[in-house]
Design an enzyme around this catalytic site. Structure first.
Site, PDB file in Angstrom:
ATOM      1  N   LEU A 213     -11.815   1.567 -10.048  1.00  0.00           N
ATOM      2  CA  LEU A 213     -11.786   1.274  -8.616  1.00  0.00           C
ATOM      3  C   LEU A 213     -10.619   0.346  -8.293  1.00  0.00           C
ATOM      4  O   LEU A 213     -10.709  -0.881  -8.458  1.00  0.00           O
ATOM      5  CB  LEU A 213     -13.112   0.627  -8.180  1.00  0.00           C
ATOM      6  CG  LEU A 213     -14.401   1.395  -8.533  1.00  0.00           C
ATOM      7  CD1 LEU A 213     -15.636   0.619  -8.107  1.00  0.00           C
ATOM      8  CD2 LEU A 213     -14.398   2.790  -7.897  1.00  0.00           C
ATOM      9  N   GLY A 214      -9.514   0.929  -7.885  1.00  0.00           N
ATOM     10  CA  GLY A 214      -8.348   0.146  -7.475  1.00  0.00           C
ATOM     11  C   GLY A 214      -7.904   0.674  -6.128  1.00  0.00           C
ATOM     12  O   GLY A 214      -8.738   1.027  -5.285  1.00  0.00           O
ATOM     13  N   ASN A 215      -6.581   0.771  -5.903  1.00  0.00           N
ATOM     14  CA  ASN A 215      -6.130   1.468  -4.690  1.00  0.00           C
ATOM     15  C   ASN A 215      -6.491   2.936  -4.797  1.00  0.00           C
ATOM     16  O   ASN A 215      -6.964   3.549  -3.864  1.00  0.00           O
ATOM     17  CB  ASN A 215      -4.622   1.290  -4.505  1.00  0.00           C
ATOM     18  CG  ASN A 215      -4.298  -0.113  -4.046  1.00  0.00           C
ATOM     19  OD1 ASN A 215      -4.918  -0.628  -3.115  1.00  0.00           O
ATOM     20  ND2 ASN A 215      -3.344  -0.751  -4.708  1.00  0.00           N
ATOM     21  N   ARG A 245      -6.791   7.223   0.580  1.00  0.00           N
ATOM     22  CA  ARG A 245      -7.112   8.646   0.389  1.00  0.00           C
ATOM     23  C   ARG A 245      -8.571   8.914   0.752  1.00  0.00           C
ATOM     24  O   ARG A 245      -9.448   8.112   0.417  1.00  0.00           O
ATOM     25  CB  ARG A 245      -6.876   9.071  -1.056  1.00  0.00           C
ATOM     26  CG  ARG A 245      -5.437   8.964  -1.493  1.00  0.00           C
ATOM     27  CD  ARG A 245      -5.260   9.546  -2.896  1.00  0.00           C
ATOM     28  NE  ARG A 245      -4.065   9.015  -3.511  1.00  0.00           N
ATOM     29  CZ  ARG A 245      -4.003   8.526  -4.751  1.00  0.00           C
ATOM     30  NH1 ARG A 245      -5.065   8.546  -5.531  1.00  0.00           N
ATOM     31  NH2 ARG A 245      -2.872   8.047  -5.224  1.00  0.00           N
ATOM     32  N   ASP A 287      -6.886  -2.640   1.836  1.00  0.00           N
ATOM     33  CA  ASP A 287      -7.107  -3.653   0.797  1.00  0.00           C
ATOM     34  C   ASP A 287      -8.566  -4.130   0.855  1.00  0.00           C
ATOM     35  O   ASP A 287      -9.013  -4.672   1.871  1.00  0.00           O
ATOM     36  CB  ASP A 287      -6.133  -4.815   1.064  1.00  0.00           C
ATOM     37  CG  ASP A 287      -6.156  -5.829  -0.048  1.00  0.00           C
ATOM     38  OD1 ASP A 287      -5.150  -5.965  -0.745  1.00  0.00           O
ATOM     39  OD2 ASP A 287      -7.207  -6.500  -0.221  1.00  0.00           O
ATOM     40  N   ARG A 289     -10.152  -6.591  -0.491  1.00  0.00           N
ATOM     41  CA  ARG A 289     -10.369  -8.026  -0.250  1.00  0.00           C
ATOM     42  C   ARG A 289     -10.360  -8.338   1.245  1.00  0.00           C
ATOM     43  O   ARG A 289     -11.209  -9.043   1.761  1.00  0.00           O
ATOM     44  CB  ARG A 289      -9.252  -8.839  -0.908  1.00  0.00           C
ATOM     45  CG  ARG A 289      -9.689  -9.585  -2.114  1.00  0.00           C
ATOM     46  CD  ARG A 289      -8.528 -10.202  -2.804  1.00  0.00           C
ATOM     47  NE  ARG A 289      -7.444  -9.218  -2.986  1.00  0.00           N
ATOM     48  CZ  ARG A 289      -6.415  -9.398  -3.793  1.00  0.00           C
ATOM     49  NH1 ARG A 289      -6.308 -10.509  -4.460  1.00  0.00           N
ATOM     50  NH2 ARG A 289      -5.492  -8.482  -3.923  1.00  0.00           N
ATOM     51  N   GLY A 335      -8.871  -3.058  -9.960  1.00  0.00           N
ATOM     52  CA  GLY A 335      -8.815  -4.301  -9.176  1.00  0.00           C
ATOM     53  C   GLY A 335     -10.124  -4.617  -8.472  1.00  0.00           C
ATOM     54  O   GLY A 335     -10.569  -5.774  -8.458  1.00  0.00           O
ATOM     55  N   ASN A 339     -13.025  -7.315 -10.059  1.00  0.00           N
ATOM     56  CA  ASN A 339     -13.005  -8.589  -9.334  1.00  0.00           C
ATOM     57  C   ASN A 339     -14.062  -8.764  -8.262  1.00  0.00           C
ATOM     58  O   ASN A 339     -14.181  -9.856  -7.708  1.00  0.00           O
ATOM     59  CB  ASN A 339     -11.622  -8.781  -8.679  1.00  0.00           C
ATOM     60  CG  ASN A 339     -10.536  -8.943  -9.711  1.00  0.00           C
ATOM     61  OD1 ASN A 339     -10.572  -9.894 -10.487  1.00  0.00           O
ATOM     62  ND2 ASN A 339      -9.606  -8.003  -9.766  1.00  0.00           N
ATOM     63  N   GLU A 389      -4.205  -0.253 -19.720  1.00  0.00           N
ATOM     64  CA  GLU A 389      -3.480   1.008 -19.928  1.00  0.00           C
ATOM     65  C   GLU A 389      -2.322   0.841 -20.906  1.00  0.00           C
ATOM     66  O   GLU A 389      -2.035   1.736 -21.691  1.00  0.00           O
ATOM     67  CB  GLU A 389      -2.945   1.537 -18.594  1.00  0.00           C
ATOM     68  CG  GLU A 389      -4.042   1.989 -17.650  1.00  0.00           C
ATOM     69  CD  GLU A 389      -3.494   2.550 -16.348  1.00  0.00           C
ATOM     70  OE1 GLU A 389      -4.048   3.528 -15.857  1.00  0.00           O
ATOM     71  OE2 GLU A 389      -2.510   1.987 -15.815  1.00  0.00           O
TER      72      GLU A 389
HETATM   73  P1  ADP Z   1      -3.859   0.010  -8.271  1.00  0.00           P
HETATM   74  O1  ADP Z   1      -4.807   1.170  -8.199  1.00  0.00           O
HETATM   75  O2  ADP Z   1      -2.715   0.122  -7.317  1.00  0.00           O
HETATM   76  O3  ADP Z   1      -3.464  -0.391  -9.689  1.00  0.00           O
HETATM   77  P2  ADP Z   1      -5.497  -2.384  -8.358  1.00  0.00           P
HETATM   78  O4  ADP Z   1      -6.272  -1.916  -9.535  1.00  0.00           O
HETATM   79  O5  ADP Z   1      -4.622  -3.585  -8.510  1.00  0.00           O
HETATM   80  O6  ADP Z   1      -4.686  -1.222  -7.665  1.00  0.00           O
HETATM   81  O7  ADP Z   1      -6.579  -2.699  -7.219  1.00  0.00           O
HETATM   82  C1  ADP Z   1      -6.210  -3.082  -5.932  1.00  0.00           C
HETATM   83  C2  ADP Z   1      -7.480  -3.276  -5.127  1.00  0.00           C
HETATM   84  O8  ADP Z   1      -8.287  -4.287  -5.745  1.00  0.00           O
HETATM   85  C3  ADP Z   1      -7.212  -3.728  -3.692  1.00  0.00           C
HETATM   86  O9  ADP Z   1      -8.045  -3.026  -2.781  1.00  0.00           O
HETATM   87  C4  ADP Z   1      -7.612  -5.194  -3.746  1.00  0.00           C
HETATM   88  O10 ADP Z   1      -8.037  -5.690  -2.511  1.00  0.00           O
HETATM   89  C5  ADP Z   1      -8.761  -5.114  -4.712  1.00  0.00           C
HETATM   90  N1  ADP Z   1      -9.144  -6.453  -5.201  1.00  0.00           N
HETATM   91  C6  ADP Z   1      -8.442  -7.291  -5.989  1.00  0.00           C
HETATM   92  N2  ADP Z   1      -9.112  -8.468  -6.133  1.00  0.00           N
HETATM   93  C7  ADP Z   1     -10.255  -8.345  -5.431  1.00  0.00           C
HETATM   94  C8  ADP Z   1     -11.371  -9.194  -5.164  1.00  0.00           C
HETATM   95  N3  ADP Z   1     -11.427 -10.408  -5.671  1.00  0.00           N
HETATM   96  N4  ADP Z   1     -12.366  -8.727  -4.388  1.00  0.00           N
HETATM   97  C9  ADP Z   1     -12.318  -7.485  -3.865  1.00  0.00           C
HETATM   98  N5  ADP Z   1     -11.300  -6.640  -4.063  1.00  0.00           N
HETATM   99  C10 ADP Z   1     -10.285  -7.056  -4.827  1.00  0.00           C
END
Ligand code: ADP
Length: 408
Positions: A213-215, A245, A287, A289, A335, A339, A389
């Protein structure tokens, strides 16, 4: 073996220079000389190095593209004397799309490059970045240092037909090599392998649902170390709701929108890829956060985006528990997964029926680190695993070069 792992993202390039050993469990990282990131490529780019001792250096670095980012990195390594005889022995690159051909890492020679170039129609945006990095590294290093491509799709390559095919006419699938390729393979593998290490059990004895779970977001069902289903498909658009997406939509939607909005399919694809997801629902941000802050301030659209994001993830967990016939663990990475205790709790809420019970205290205590977040009496573990990774790229590169004839 001293390996430099290169991991190209849409506007960044992560790297790590490490020494790896052959002894299991892999990845067996014996030393990490430095790691870092070239950020905001194409804009106000900078390069950050983190030394073995944890010392951080930030420098301005003109990098209009990923090729130039690699040149900056090698200039720096050259200055530090790391490209000499006792320095770099191999370079590993993450390549997003390996198409139908690449089920394992491949040594980068002219043939491999030609094959990756031929996949441009399947991954026009994603492979371009890695190719720029590979060509730049070839120019800088010549043929003295072998390079290996490690594919994000490879982990899902052997999914059974029932999971990897679309129910469309077979001739059309075959003609255009259409299938559910799946992505984020290195991340899902990293979660599975690190969970096995954490539990001191062989990965071959685990059944796992992993959530990256990231972007970009995806889920995978992993049976004894093998991916048997995953949420992304022909492209990374399918599946979970992501930052921008849409994830799953009715397949008629693009045609409907093209007709009713009077735009072409490319335009609609752009909306689904870049203007949808939690950004599209909230109308505020992609985002997580920022959305959680807005939700706390009472923004109803932000709350809906969070609710839909979590609901979709919960649906996939349920589906993959059915696919696997139960699981040892549900694993959170990326991310958001690593987190946000709030999102993890939200996703798992109401899953006590299947024996998945989150421990509030444990969940709250794990942020940006690894750990078990499920209750003592939970039948299924819930875990946070920090996705690595670069470690997978490094160990695959070493393994590929060690058994060279199997992987050209
Ligand atoms: P990518 O897929 O581009 O590698 P990341 O794995 O860095 O992205 O994840 C980015 C996402 O993680 C963003 O939506 C960001 O807001 C979220 N994120 C990072 N820290 C936190 C947090 N403490 N609480 C909630 N979301 C978070």
């Amino acid at each position: 073996m001293k390996v430099l792992a290169i991991n190209c993202g849409s506007s960044s390039l992560k790297f790590r220079f490490m020494e790896l050993g052959h002894e299991k469990p892999l990845p067996n990282i014996q030393r990490c000389y430095f790691s870092g990131i070239v950020d905001r490529i194409g804009g106000k780019s900078s390069i950050r190095f983190t030394s073995e001792e944890g010392e951080i250096t930030d420098e301005y670095a003109e990098a209009p593209d990923h090729g130039e980012a690699v040149r900056r990195l090698f200039d720096w390594m050259n200055e530090k004397g790391l490209l000499g005889r006792d320095g770099l022995q191999a370079v590993g690159h993450r390549v997003v799309h390996g198409g139908p051909l690449f089920s394992s890492p491949a040594v980068i020679g002219d043939d491999t490059l030609r094959e990756i170039e031929n996949l441009r129609h399947l991954a026009p945006l994603h492979n371009k970045l890695a190719l720029a990095a590979i060509y730049a590294a070839r120019t800088m290093l010549g043929h003295s240092v072998p390079q290996v491509a490690v594919f994000d799709t490879a982990f899902h390559h052997d999914m059974p037909d029932r999971a990897s095919m679309y129910a469309i006419p077979l001739q059309i699938s075959e003609k255009h090599r259409i299938r559910r390729y799946g992505f984020h393979g290195l991340a899902h593998r990293s979660m599975a392998e690190r969970y096995a290490v954490m539990m001191t059990t062989p990965v071959g004895k685990t059944r796992l649902v992993t959530l990256q779970l990231g972007n970009g977001c995806s889920a995978a069902a992993i049976d004894r170390g093998r991916s048997v289903d995953t949420s992304m498909g022909l492209t990374p658009l399918e599946g979970l709701i992501m930052g921008t997406r849409s994830g799953d939509v009715d397949p008629s939607l693009p045609g409907f929108l093209a007709r009713h909005e009077g735009v072409d399919v490319e335009e609609v694809e752009g909306w689904l890829n870049n203007r949808s997801g939690i950004l599209g629902i909230s109308g505020y941000s992609s985002d997580m956060r920022e959305l959680l802050c807005e939700e706390a301030r009472g923004n109803a659209k932000a709350a809906l985006a969070v609710e839909m994001f979590c609901y979709r993830a919960r649906k996939y967990i349920g589906a993959y528990l059915a696919v696997l016939g139960g699981a040892d663990a549900v694993i959170f990475g990326g991310g958001i997964g690593e987190n946000s205790p709030q999102i993890r709790a939200h996703i798992c809420s109401g899953m006590e029926w299947c024996g998945l019970i989150i421990d509030r205290g444990r969940n709250a205590a794990v942020a940006g680190a690894q750990g078990l977040i499920s209750a003592e009496n939970s039948k299924i573990h819930a875990c946070v695993i920090t996705v690595d990774e670069e470690a997978v790229i490094g160990s695959d590169t070493m393994r590929c070069l060690s058994g060279r004839n199997q992987c050209s």
